[in-house]
Structures are given as C-alpha cells and as structure tokens.
Write an enzyme that holds these catalytic residues in place. Structure first.
Site, PDB file in Angstrom:
ATOM      1  N   LYS A 212       2.456   2.332   2.604  1.00 39.11           N
ATOM      2  CA  LYS A 212       2.244   3.012   3.899  1.00 39.11           C
ATOM      3  C   LYS A 212       3.359   2.603   4.860  1.00 39.11           C
ATOM      4  O   LYS A 212       3.597   1.424   5.092  1.00 39.11           O
ATOM      5  CB  LYS A 212       0.912   2.571   4.501  1.00 39.11           C
ATOM      6  CG  LYS A 212      -0.269   3.370   3.991  1.00 39.11           C
ATOM      7  CD  LYS A 212      -1.472   3.187   4.908  1.00 39.11           C
ATOM      8  CE  LYS A 212      -1.929   4.521   5.410  1.00 39.11           C
ATOM      9  NZ  LYS A 212      -3.287   4.527   5.946  1.00 39.11           N
TER      10      LYS A 212
ATOM     11  N   LYS B  31       0.829  -1.216   0.000  1.00 41.32           N
ATOM     12  CA  LYS B  31       0.000   0.000   0.000  1.00 41.32           C
ATOM     13  C   LYS B  31       0.859   1.259   0.000  1.00 41.32           C
ATOM     14  O   LYS B  31       0.366   2.375  -0.127  1.00 41.32           O
ATOM     15  CB  LYS B  31      -0.890   0.020   1.254  1.00 41.32           C
ATOM     16  CG  LYS B  31      -2.077  -0.913   1.189  1.00 41.32           C
ATOM     17  CD  LYS B  31      -2.669  -1.188   2.564  1.00 41.32           C
ATOM     18  CE  LYS B  31      -3.378  -0.071   3.197  1.00 41.32           C
ATOM     19  NZ  LYS B  31      -4.090  -0.495   4.443  1.00 41.32           N
TER      20      LYS B  31
HETATM   21  N1  C2G Z   1     -10.425   7.084   9.175  1.00 41.22           N
HETATM   22  C1  C2G Z   1     -11.387   8.026   9.556  1.00 41.22           C
HETATM   23  N2  C2G Z   1     -10.987   9.221  10.024  1.00 41.22           N
HETATM   24  C2  C2G Z   1      -9.668   9.526  10.139  1.00 41.22           C
HETATM   25  C3  C2G Z   1      -8.688   8.573   9.773  1.00 41.22           C
HETATM   26  C4  C2G Z   1      -9.101   7.343   9.287  1.00 41.22           C
HETATM   27  O1  C2G Z   1     -12.601   7.762   9.458  1.00 41.22           O
HETATM   28  N3  C2G Z   1      -9.306  10.745  10.615  1.00 41.22           N
HETATM   29  C5  C2G Z   1     -10.894   5.795   8.664  1.00 41.22           C
HETATM   30  C6  C2G Z   1     -10.444   5.512   7.232  1.00 41.22           C
HETATM   31  O2  C2G Z   1     -11.339   6.129   6.297  1.00 41.22           O
HETATM   32  C7  C2G Z   1     -10.522   3.986   7.175  1.00 41.22           C
HETATM   33  C8  C2G Z   1     -10.155   3.585   8.616  1.00 41.22           C
HETATM   34  O3  C2G Z   1     -10.315   4.756   9.433  1.00 41.22           O
HETATM   35  O4  C2G Z   1     -11.853   3.564   6.876  1.00 41.22           O
HETATM   36  C9  C2G Z   1      -8.721   3.108   8.730  1.00 41.22           C
HETATM   37  O5  C2G Z   1      -7.889   4.125   8.200  1.00 41.22           O
HETATM   38  P1  C2G Z   1      -6.377   3.722   7.808  1.00 41.22           P
HETATM   39  O6  C2G Z   1      -5.746   3.015   8.938  1.00 41.22           O
HETATM   40  O7  C2G Z   1      -5.728   4.914   7.194  1.00 41.22           O
HETATM   41  O8  C2G Z   1      -6.651   2.617   6.684  1.00 41.22           O
HETATM   42  P2  C2G Z   1      -6.338   2.682   5.125  1.00 41.22           P
HETATM   43  O9  C2G Z   1      -4.899   2.888   4.907  1.00 41.22           O
HETATM   44  O10 C2G Z   1      -7.314   3.601   4.522  1.00 41.22           O
HETATM   45  O11 C2G Z   1      -6.628   1.149   4.697  1.00 41.22           O
HETATM   46  O12 C2G Z   1      -8.418  -2.310   2.057  1.00 41.22           O
HETATM   47  C10 C2G Z   1      -8.698  -1.096   2.738  1.00 41.22           C
HETATM   48  C11 C2G Z   1      -7.461  -0.527   3.359  1.00 41.22           C
HETATM   49  O13 C2G Z   1      -6.842  -1.465   4.216  1.00 41.22           O
HETATM   50  C12 C2G Z   1      -7.797   0.735   4.136  1.00 41.22           C
END
Ligand code: C2G
Length: 135
Positions: free
Chosen positions: A53, A51
C-alpha cells in the site's frame, strides 16, 4: 462508554487509515459502540510496504489523526501480519472488528475473542481520494 452487561469490553481493529475519511470514521464509531474501550492498530510505513500500500500520510500523521478521535482510546503500531493474537492477549480484547472486505480472513481469531465484520462504507476510499489529489 459505560460498563455494558456487567463486563468492561475492549474492542480492537486495524488499518492504514490514509487520508482519514468518513468510511474510516464509520467503522471506528461502530466499533467503539460495541464496547467501552477501542484500541486501533495503525499500519506503520514499513508494514504498508509489505502490504503493498502506498500512503500519502506517514505513520506519525495517520496515528495523530486516529488518536484525535473521541471514539479511539489507544493507538498501537501494526508492523506485521502476525501480531494480532499477541495484541488480543496483551490488551485483553473481547471483540475484534474489521470491514467486510476482510470477511472470513480473521476467523482464526475466534478462538481468542468475538470477530465482527462490518459492511464497508460505499463511495469512499483512500485510493479514490489519492487519485483526486494526483489530478
Ligand atoms: N473501511 C470501510 N469503508 C471504507 C474504507 C475502509 O469500512 N470505505 C474500513 C476497512 O474495511 C478497514 C478499515 O476501514 O476495516 C481501515 O481500512 P484501510 O485503512 O484500507 O485498512 P487496510 O489496508 O484494510 O488494513 O491487518 C489488517 C490491515 O491492517 C487492514
């Protein structure tokens, strides 16, 4: 979470959840209120590389933190982009939830279950927290 409208509902969401913060808690809490059981796919370290990340916390720590939440009933590893359909079928998922930064990206899953995108929580992100840690 009791039985709602006569059917036991299972909810699924995914994420990296690095440096767990209130934005994560908010979407997990709201997802848990949609059904009776919440399953969370936590991205493995290997998948985070795919990803693009970088994480402060390794998978085991991120998994433990998510598992410690009352809202969460089960954590499964997320190690590729293509496991969602199998996860939905294997876990009899009724509702798939993601933050709206993913809006529209998972609509193909509507064939298998309800797909709901919640508004992201403003003002907080793992990236922001990491930059504070790096100071
Ligand atoms: N999120 C949120 N508000 C934030 C940060 C994150 O609502 N301020 C939500 C994101 O939209 C996501 C979840 O928290 O639904 C997890 O965020 P991340 O850990 O950044 O996950 P991500 O990298 O988006 O991975 O297959 C899907 C991926 O694994 C999603």
């Amino acid at each position: 979470m009791g039985i709602k409208d006569g059917k036991f509902k299972t909810v699924l969401t995914y994420g990296t959840f690095d440096l767990l913060h209130y934005g994560h808690l908010e979407i997990l809490r709201r997802a848990s209120l949609l059904g009776d059981k919440l399953i969370v796919g936590v991205s493995t370290d290997k998948f985070n590389e795919i990803k693009g990340k970088t994480c402060v916390l390794p998978y085991q720590k991120r998994k433990e933190l998510i598992e410690s939440l009352d809202y969460v009933d089960k954590v499964i590893p997320e190690d590729n982009w293509d496991q969602k359909v199998t996860d939905i079928q294997d876990n009899d998922i009724d509702i798939f939830v993601m933050g709206d930064d993913w809006k529209g990206k998972f609509n193909e899953l509507k064939v298998f279950c309800e797909v709901i995108y919640f508004p992201r929580t403003n003002g907080i992100s793992s990236t922001k927290l990491r930059s504070i840690l790096d100071d």
